[in-house]
Write a protein that holds these residues in place. Structure first.
Motif, PDB file in Angstrom:
ATOM      1  N   CYS A  92       0.844  -1.191   0.000  1.00 23.69           N
ATOM      2  CA  CYS A  92       0.000   0.000   0.000  1.00 23.69           C
ATOM      3  C   CYS A  92       0.883   1.246   0.000  1.00 23.69           C
ATOM      4  O   CYS A  92       2.102   1.156   0.099  1.00 23.69           O
ATOM      5  CB  CYS A  92      -0.940   0.011   1.221  1.00 23.69           C
ATOM      6  SG  CYS A  92      -0.110   0.215   2.811  1.00 23.69           S
ATOM      7  N   ASP A  93       0.273   2.384  -0.128  1.00 26.52           N
ATOM      8  CA  ASP A  93       0.979   3.657  -0.091  1.00 26.52           C
ATOM      9  C   ASP A  93       1.342   3.979   1.367  1.00 26.52           C
ATOM     10  O   ASP A  93       0.542   3.721   2.263  1.00 26.52           O
ATOM     11  CB  ASP A  93       0.060   4.745  -0.662  1.00 26.52           C
ATOM     12  CG  ASP A  93       0.824   6.015  -0.933  1.00 26.52           C
ATOM     13  OD1 ASP A  93       1.103   6.742   0.054  1.00 26.52           O
ATOM     14  OD2 ASP A  93       1.132   6.277  -2.098  1.00 26.52           O
ATOM     15  N   PRO A  94       2.527   4.526   1.624  1.00 31.62           N
ATOM     16  CA  PRO A  94       2.901   4.881   3.001  1.00 31.62           C
ATOM     17  C   PRO A  94       1.878   5.786   3.697  1.00 31.62           C
ATOM     18  O   PRO A  94       1.705   5.699   4.910  1.00 31.62           O
ATOM     19  CB  PRO A  94       4.252   5.592   2.842  1.00 31.62           C
ATOM     20  CG  PRO A  94       4.816   5.014   1.596  1.00 31.62           C
ATOM     21  CD  PRO A  94       3.629   4.777   0.687  1.00 31.62           C
ATOM     22  N   ILE A  95       1.176   6.613   2.942  1.00 27.91           N
ATOM     23  CA  ILE A  95       0.178   7.503   3.528  1.00 27.91           C
ATOM     24  C   ILE A  95      -0.981   6.700   4.132  1.00 27.91           C
ATOM     25  O   ILE A  95      -1.685   7.168   5.026  1.00 27.91           O
ATOM     26  CB  ILE A  95      -0.324   8.539   2.498  1.00 27.91           C
ATOM     27  CG1 ILE A  95      -1.001   9.713   3.183  1.00 27.91           C
ATOM     28  CG2 ILE A  95      -1.258   7.910   1.502  1.00 27.91           C
ATOM     29  CD1 ILE A  95      -0.058  10.658   3.821  1.00 27.91           C
ATOM     30  N   ASP A  96      -1.168   5.453   3.656  1.00 25.66           N
ATOM     31  CA  ASP A  96      -2.232   4.600   4.175  1.00 25.66           C
ATOM     32  C   ASP A  96      -1.890   3.983   5.534  1.00 25.66           C
ATOM     33  O   ASP A  96      -2.766   3.429   6.195  1.00 25.66           O
ATOM     34  CB  ASP A  96      -2.558   3.485   3.185  1.00 25.66           C
ATOM     35  CG  ASP A  96      -3.134   4.019   1.888  1.00 25.66           C
ATOM     36  OD1 ASP A  96      -3.753   5.110   1.910  1.00 25.66           O
ATOM     37  OD2 ASP A  96      -2.959   3.365   0.842  1.00 25.66           O
ATOM     38  N   ILE A  97      -0.623   4.052   5.919  1.00 29.64           N
ATOM     39  CA  ILE A  97      -0.212   3.580   7.240  1.00 29.64           C
ATOM     40  C   ILE A  97      -0.567   4.695   8.228  1.00 29.64           C
ATOM     41  O   ILE A  97      -0.211   5.843   8.023  1.00 29.64           O
ATOM     42  CB  ILE A  97       1.312   3.287   7.290  1.00 29.64           C
ATOM     43  CG1 ILE A  97       1.712   2.275   6.210  1.00 29.64           C
ATOM     44  CG2 ILE A  97       1.738   2.841   8.680  1.00 29.64           C
ATOM     45  CD1 ILE A  97       1.109   0.904   6.343  1.00 29.64           C
ATOM     46  N   GLY A  98      -1.255   4.351   9.291  1.00 31.19           N
ATOM     47  CA  GLY A  98      -1.661   5.362  10.268  1.00 31.19           C
ATOM     48  C   GLY A  98      -0.471   6.104  10.845  1.00 31.19           C
ATOM     49  O   GLY A  98       0.682   5.663  10.713  1.00 31.19           O
ATOM     50  N   PRO A  99      -0.720   7.228  11.505  1.00 33.24           N
ATOM     51  CA  PRO A  99       0.383   7.985  12.102  1.00 33.24           C
ATOM     52  C   PRO A  99       1.162   7.129  13.103  1.00 33.24           C
ATOM     53  O   PRO A  99       0.577   6.548  14.026  1.00 33.24           O
ATOM     54  CB  PRO A  99      -0.307   9.144  12.817  1.00 33.24           C
ATOM     55  CG  PRO A  99      -1.666   9.221  12.220  1.00 33.24           C
ATOM     56  CD  PRO A  99      -2.014   7.836  11.758  1.00 33.24           C
TER      57      PRO A  99
END
Length: 95
Positions: free
Chosen positions: A42-49
């Motif tokens: 997935c895109d890194p932005i999809d990993i939560g903070p």
């Protein structure tokens, strides 16, 4: 944040354990997120903070200020246990 190309060197040693290293000039937090994104496809932005799971300042300082492999921070993010060591190594284990 600028879109930076990250080369994450991880390899699967068994179906549930992934190993990598924080590249020189990178933050440990960035490498963990990029490893997770690569594993999960997935895109890194999809990993939560990451800050929701660990003190990110402490994690980055551990890697930046020591090279002691015996010092590590462990935390759980989503369904993975992460171990980040002072020698820049990262292990992600799927639970």
């Amino acid at each position: 944040m600028a879109n930076t190309e990250h080369s994450v060197d991880y390899r699967e040693r068994n179906p549930r354990e992934y190993h990598g290293r924080v590249p020189n000039g990178e933050l440990a937090t960035q490498t963990v997120v990029h490893m997770l994104a690569s594993i999960e496809n997935c895109d890194p932005i999809d990993i939560g903070p990451l800050a929701d799971f660990v003190d990110t300042d402490s994690l980055n300082k551990l890697v930046d200020q020591t090279s002691d492999e015996n010092l590590e921070i462990r935390f759980t993010i989503e369904e993975y246990t992460a171990r980040v060591s002072g020698d820049r190594s990262i292990v992600l284990v799927a639970e």
